[in-house]
Design an enzyme around this catalytic site. Sequence first.
Site, PDB file in Angstrom:
ATOM      1  N   ASP A  82       0.818  -1.206   0.000  1.00 20.92           N
ATOM      2  CA  ASP A  82       0.000   0.000   0.000  1.00 20.92           C
ATOM      3  C   ASP A  82       0.863   1.274   0.000  1.00 20.92           C
ATOM      4  O   ASP A  82       1.841   1.369   0.758  1.00 20.92           O
ATOM      5  CB  ASP A  82      -0.894  -0.024   1.259  1.00 20.92           C
ATOM      6  CG  ASP A  82      -2.159   0.789   1.077  1.00 20.92           C
ATOM      7  OD1 ASP A  82      -2.624   0.916  -0.065  1.00 20.92           O
ATOM      8  OD2 ASP A  82      -2.694   1.284   2.089  1.00 20.92           O
ATOM      9  N   HIS A 181      -7.340   9.614   4.831  1.00 21.16           N
ATOM     10  CA  HIS A 181      -6.757   8.578   5.694  1.00 21.16           C
ATOM     11  C   HIS A 181      -6.849   9.012   7.150  1.00 21.16           C
ATOM     12  O   HIS A 181      -6.713  10.188   7.463  1.00 21.16           O
ATOM     13  CB  HIS A 181      -5.278   8.376   5.329  1.00 21.16           C
ATOM     14  CG  HIS A 181      -5.078   7.779   3.977  1.00 21.16           C
ATOM     15  ND1 HIS A 181      -4.264   8.356   3.023  1.00 21.16           N
ATOM     16  CD2 HIS A 181      -5.584   6.657   3.400  1.00 21.16           C
ATOM     17  CE1 HIS A 181      -4.278   7.603   1.935  1.00 21.16           C
ATOM     18  NE2 HIS A 181      -5.061   6.573   2.133  1.00 21.16           N
ATOM     19  N   ASN A 237     -10.451   0.361   1.051  1.00 17.31           N
ATOM     20  CA  ASN A 237      -9.319   0.269   1.979  1.00 17.31           C
ATOM     21  C   ASN A 237      -9.696   0.644   3.413  1.00 17.31           C
ATOM     22  O   ASN A 237     -10.292   1.697   3.645  1.00 17.31           O
ATOM     23  CB  ASN A 237      -8.208   1.232   1.538  1.00 17.31           C
ATOM     24  CG  ASN A 237      -7.515   0.806   0.265  1.00 17.31           C
ATOM     25  OD1 ASN A 237      -7.907  -0.175  -0.356  1.00 17.31           O
ATOM     26  ND2 ASN A 237      -6.482   1.530  -0.110  1.00 17.31           N
ATOM     27  N   THR A 240      -6.902   2.366   9.613  1.00 16.25           N
ATOM     28  CA  THR A 240      -6.918   2.924  10.975  1.00 16.25           C
ATOM     29  C   THR A 240      -7.827   2.117  11.899  1.00 16.25           C
ATOM     30  O   THR A 240      -7.494   1.876  13.062  1.00 16.25           O
ATOM     31  CB  THR A 240      -7.380   4.399  10.912  1.00 16.25           C
ATOM     32  OG1 THR A 240      -6.515   5.084   9.996  1.00 16.25           O
ATOM     33  CG2 THR A 240      -7.309   5.060  12.269  1.00 16.25           C
TER      34      THR A 240
HETATM   35  P1  13P Z   1      -8.086   4.508   6.753  1.00 15.00           P
HETATM   36  O1  13P Z   1      -6.863   4.409   7.618  1.00 15.00           O
HETATM   37  O2  13P Z   1      -8.747   5.836   6.864  1.00 15.00           O
HETATM   38  O3  13P Z   1      -9.001   3.363   6.962  1.00 15.00           O
HETATM   39  O4  13P Z   1      -7.574   4.446   5.230  1.00 15.00           O
HETATM   40  C1  13P Z   1      -7.061   3.260   4.747  1.00 15.00           C
HETATM   41  C2  13P Z   1      -6.441   3.439   3.424  1.00 15.00           C
HETATM   42  O5  13P Z   1      -6.960   4.091   2.546  1.00 15.00           O
HETATM   43  C3  13P Z   1      -5.183   2.730   3.193  1.00 15.00           C
HETATM   44  O6  13P Z   1      -4.658   2.972   1.938  1.00 15.00           O
END
Ligand code: 13P
Length: 291
Positions: A82, A181, A237, A240
């Site tokens: 990622d 994110h 995705n 967090t």
């Molecule tokens: P979050 O941490 O907001 O869930 O986002 C995840 C993400 O997009 C990882 O690429």
Amino acid sequence: MAIVDAKEILIKATEGKYSVGAFNITNIIQMEAVVEAAIERKAPLIIQTSVTPAKAIGPEVLAAVFRVLAESAPIPICLHLDHCTDVDFCRRCADAGYTNIMIDASKQLYEENVRQTKAVSDYCHKLGNISVEGELGTVSGVEDQVVVADDEAALCDPDAAVSFVKETGVDIFAPAIGTAHGIYKTENPKLDMDRLKTIAGLINGKTLSTPLVIHGGTGLKPDVVKKLVSLGGSKFNVSTDLKHALIDSTFDHISANREQYNPGKIDDAVRKAIKKRVNYWIDLFGCEGKA
Ligand code: 13P
């Protein structure tokens, strides 16, 4: 079944109007937990590692564990790198056995983004059985080593999205549409759903070729998630949320069992907490039974 690249499961997801959960994990216990949950729900799965845990554990170790888990699983599973900003590390992870690689050059000027993304696409396609994700526009917030301030965030231009996909040869595409994110700063973040719809129409309207990715799942309300899925977000995705589940469940377990020195019990608590969250997301993504 078992080991797959992202594109093949995401084409099916786009056609079927559901999304595949792409869960960021930071250790092996979390990896096992997301796999167990997906198997129980018969859901296709994308396991993701950000660059820091990939470097800390080693892409070769992560890919080896992934191989063992995925080969015996009755569901298709992809291992995704990622938001990697380093072309060489993308190549190393591809060599190690990752089956989807995201080169994130979205903070660069368009031409440089295209150059780096194409370099990774060319490399992975030559190796075979590896798909590549690119991003245009910038997603605000913090995801591992990628930090985008609010005033740096830029939405994806639909026409540029079409040329980006064509020029880079990416297999799946992440347009910035206002998601972020980390934890959202407001209860109802402003997302540009129309922009996603336009981009989906331009890129996949005539022939479905390049599934779309939604970043920043944590904190989005259920109806918003479902809307994004219905508009063509076929990889979703979540990072967090699982970090919180890991840390909170560890803290809660230790607080309640301060005299217990049994690491396996902490792992059990983490596994349970992660599986609960993955189940929550699978319900929203509509991917149960799609494996
Ligand atoms: P979050 O941490 O907001 O869930 O986002 C995840 C993400 O997009 C990882 O690429």
